[in-house]
Design a protein around this motif. Structure first.
Motif, mmCIF file in Angstrom:
data_model
loop_
_atom_site.group_PDB
_atom_site.id
_atom_site.type_symbol
_atom_site.label_atom_id
_atom_site.label_comp_id
_atom_site.label_asym_id
_atom_site.label_seq_id
_atom_site.Cartn_x
_atom_site.Cartn_y
_atom_site.Cartn_z
ATOM 1 N N UNK A 174 0.864 -1.248 0.027
ATOM 2 C CA UNK A 174 -0.147 -0.061 -0.055
ATOM 3 C C UNK A 174 0.926 0.984 0.033
ATOM 4 N N UNK A 175 0.271 2.426 -0.192
ATOM 5 C CA UNK A 175 0.981 3.651 -0.034
ATOM 6 C C UNK A 175 1.255 4.031 1.324
ATOM 7 N N UNK A 176 2.477 5.097 1.376
ATOM 8 C CA UNK A 176 2.556 5.581 2.909
ATOM 9 C C UNK A 176 1.419 6.310 3.140
ATOM 10 N N UNK A 177 1.102 6.473 4.444
ATOM 11 C CA UNK A 177 0.132 7.429 4.952
ATOM 12 C C UNK A 177 0.764 8.949 5.435
ATOM 13 N N UNK A 178 1.857 9.184 4.873
ATOM 14 C CA UNK A 178 2.183 10.746 4.862
ATOM 15 C C UNK A 178 1.293 11.874 4.383
ATOM 16 N N UNK A 179 1.073 12.862 4.750
ATOM 17 C CA UNK A 179 0.525 14.029 4.228
ATOM 18 C C UNK A 179 0.864 14.096 2.693
ATOM 19 N N UNK A 180 2.005 14.209 2.505
ATOM 20 C CA UNK A 180 2.559 14.593 1.121
ATOM 21 C C UNK A 180 1.966 13.439 0.124
ATOM 22 N N UNK A 181 2.058 12.008 0.675
ATOM 23 C CA UNK A 181 1.550 10.937 -0.147
ATOM 24 C C UNK A 181 0.109 11.252 -0.259
ATOM 25 N N UNK A 182 -0.721 11.591 0.838
ATOM 26 C CA UNK A 182 -2.012 11.673 0.755
ATOM 27 C C UNK A 182 -2.536 13.041 -0.002
ATOM 28 N N UNK A 183 -1.640 13.951 -0.130
ATOM 29 C CA UNK A 183 -1.938 14.914 -0.968
ATOM 30 C C UNK A 183 -1.824 14.772 -2.392
ATOM 31 N N UNK A 184 -0.942 14.069 -2.823
ATOM 32 C CA UNK A 184 -0.309 14.060 -4.126
ATOM 33 C C UNK A 184 -0.739 12.565 -4.903
ATOM 34 N N UNK A 185 -0.758 11.633 -4.242
ATOM 35 C CA UNK A 185 -0.631 10.210 -5.022
ATOM 36 C C UNK A 185 -1.927 9.380 -4.506
ATOM 37 N N UNK A 186 -2.408 9.253 -3.100
ATOM 38 C CA UNK A 186 -3.386 8.646 -2.727
ATOM 39 C C UNK A 186 -4.226 9.218 -1.945
ATOM 40 N N UNK A 187 -5.358 9.719 -2.209
ATOM 41 C CA UNK A 187 -6.063 10.588 -1.293
ATOM 42 C C UNK A 187 -6.669 9.758 -0.209
ATOM 43 N N UNK A 188 -6.884 10.568 0.712
ATOM 44 C CA UNK A 188 -7.576 10.086 2.048
ATOM 45 C C UNK A 188 -8.717 8.798 1.958
ATOM 46 N N UNK A 189 -9.661 9.174 1.003
ATOM 47 C CA UNK A 189 -10.581 8.051 0.765
ATOM 48 C C UNK A 189 -9.971 7.078 0.084
ATOM 49 N N UNK A 190 -9.105 7.082 -0.809
ATOM 50 C CA UNK A 190 -8.538 6.033 -1.460
ATOM 51 C C UNK A 190 -7.637 5.030 -0.319
ATOM 52 N N UNK A 191 -6.971 5.988 0.334
ATOM 53 C CA UNK A 191 -6.045 5.278 1.390
ATOM 54 C C UNK A 191 -7.072 4.385 2.216
ATOM 55 N N UNK A 192 -8.262 4.858 2.592
ATOM 56 C CA UNK A 192 -9.121 4.214 3.403
ATOM 57 C C UNK A 192 -9.759 3.091 2.797
ATOM 58 N N UNK A 193 -9.974 3.044 1.389
ATOM 59 C CA UNK A 193 -10.678 1.796 1.009
ATOM 60 C C UNK A 193 -9.499 0.792 0.980
ATOM 61 N N UNK A 194 -8.077 1.180 0.738
ATOM 62 C CA UNK A 194 -7.061 0.318 0.776
ATOM 63 C C UNK A 194 -6.840 -0.424 2.175
ATOM 64 N N UNK A 195 -7.215 0.340 3.111
ATOM 65 C CA UNK A 195 -6.850 -0.152 4.714
ATOM 66 C C UNK A 195 -8.115 -1.172 4.886
ATOM 67 N N UNK A 196 -9.431 -0.715 4.287
ATOM 68 C CA UNK A 196 -10.504 -1.517 4.510
ATOM 69 C C UNK A 196 -10.381 -2.847 3.694
ATOM 70 N N UNK A 197 -9.701 -2.699 2.709
ATOM 71 C CA UNK A 197 -9.322 -4.003 1.886
ATOM 72 C C UNK A 197 -8.207 -5.027 2.774
ATOM 73 N N UNK A 198 -7.492 -4.363 3.267
ATOM 74 C CA UNK A 198 -6.734 -5.362 4.196
ATOM 75 C C UNK A 198 -7.576 -6.087 5.314
ATOM 76 N N UNK A 199 -8.548 -5.247 5.855
ATOM 77 C CA UNK A 199 -9.402 -5.874 6.914
ATOM 78 C C UNK A 199 -10.301 -7.119 6.305
ATOM 79 N N UNK A 200 -10.480 -7.013 5.344
ATOM 80 C CA UNK A 200 -11.406 -8.021 4.502
ATOM 81 C C UNK A 200 -10.792 -9.375 4.573
#
Ligand code: SF4
Length: 200
Positions: A174-200
């Motif tokens: 997955x992408x790193x959860x730094x603010x820079x990455x969340x501002x430029x490469x993987x938004x907060x909502x996309x990161x949340x989808x990724x983390x929810x995917x880990x839980x499944x």
């Protein structure tokens, strides 16, 4: 051997490991830093291990808790909680255990040599925690896992893929959860989808 004796043995080995890491001065640039590792990483026997890049100077280097205390840590903890994952049930560590900093004390990326040096400790954490799932957060963690498993993987091709490792474990990059990455490469909502995917 009973499960409790095995657990005690793992705990003793883990204490040796973190004492060695805390005393480690293998990387000249990081010789004044202290490895962030200990009981704050999470439980031995956790089924999921998150691996990030390195302790941040305002985060884990101060708090002594991996991915905690700075903006990146708050993002990570928000993602975990929002996905219904509990920090006390996962193990969290970094590819490089000491805070990499430039001569002015600012965070800087770990070098390939530092990643290689610290991969010994990553290997030992994997052996002791024995997670079924490894989640790498960002490129540096993926490089570190690649070194251990002889794997060539990149975020551009392997993001959110289930990668079967040679020892049977599953890797999820997955992408790193730094603010820079969340501002430029993987938004907060996309990161949340990724983390929810880990839980499944
Ligand atoms: S980063 Fe890892 S290998 Fe380098 S000095 Fe710290 S503990 Fe040792």
């Amino acid at each position: 051997m009973t499960a409790s004796i095995e657990h005690d043995s793992a705990r003793i080995h883990f204490e040796h490991l973190f004492r060695e890491a805390i005393a480690c001065r293998l990387c000249p640039r990081l010789s004044k830093k202290c490895a962030v590792i200990g009981s704050n990483n999470g439980p031995l026997g956790a089924s999921v291990m998150f691996i990030a890049e390195a302790p941040g100077r305002y985060g884990a280097d101060r708090s002594r808790v991996p991915l905690h205390g700075d903006v990146t840590g708050r993002n990570f903890e928000w993602l975990l909680a929002s996905a219904g994952l509990s920090r006390d049930r996962v193990y969290v560590t970094n590819a490089v255990l000491c805070n990499p900093c430039d001569p002015r004390g600012r965070n800087s990326p770990p070098t390939r040599t530092e990643i290689h040096n610290c991969s010994v400790y990553l290997r030992r954490q994997l052996d002791l925690v024995s997670p079924g799932i490894i989640v790498t957060l960002g490129t540096v963690a993926l490089v570190a896992i690649g070194l251990l498993y002889g794997l060539r993987a990149s975020l551009s091709t392997h993001h959110r893929k289930l990668v079967q490792l040679s020892d049977g474990r599953i890797l999820i990059p997955l992408f790193h959860p730094s603010q820079r990455v969340m501002n430029t490469r993987r938004s907060r909502s996309e990161q949340l989808e990724d983390f929810q995917y880990v839980k499944l």
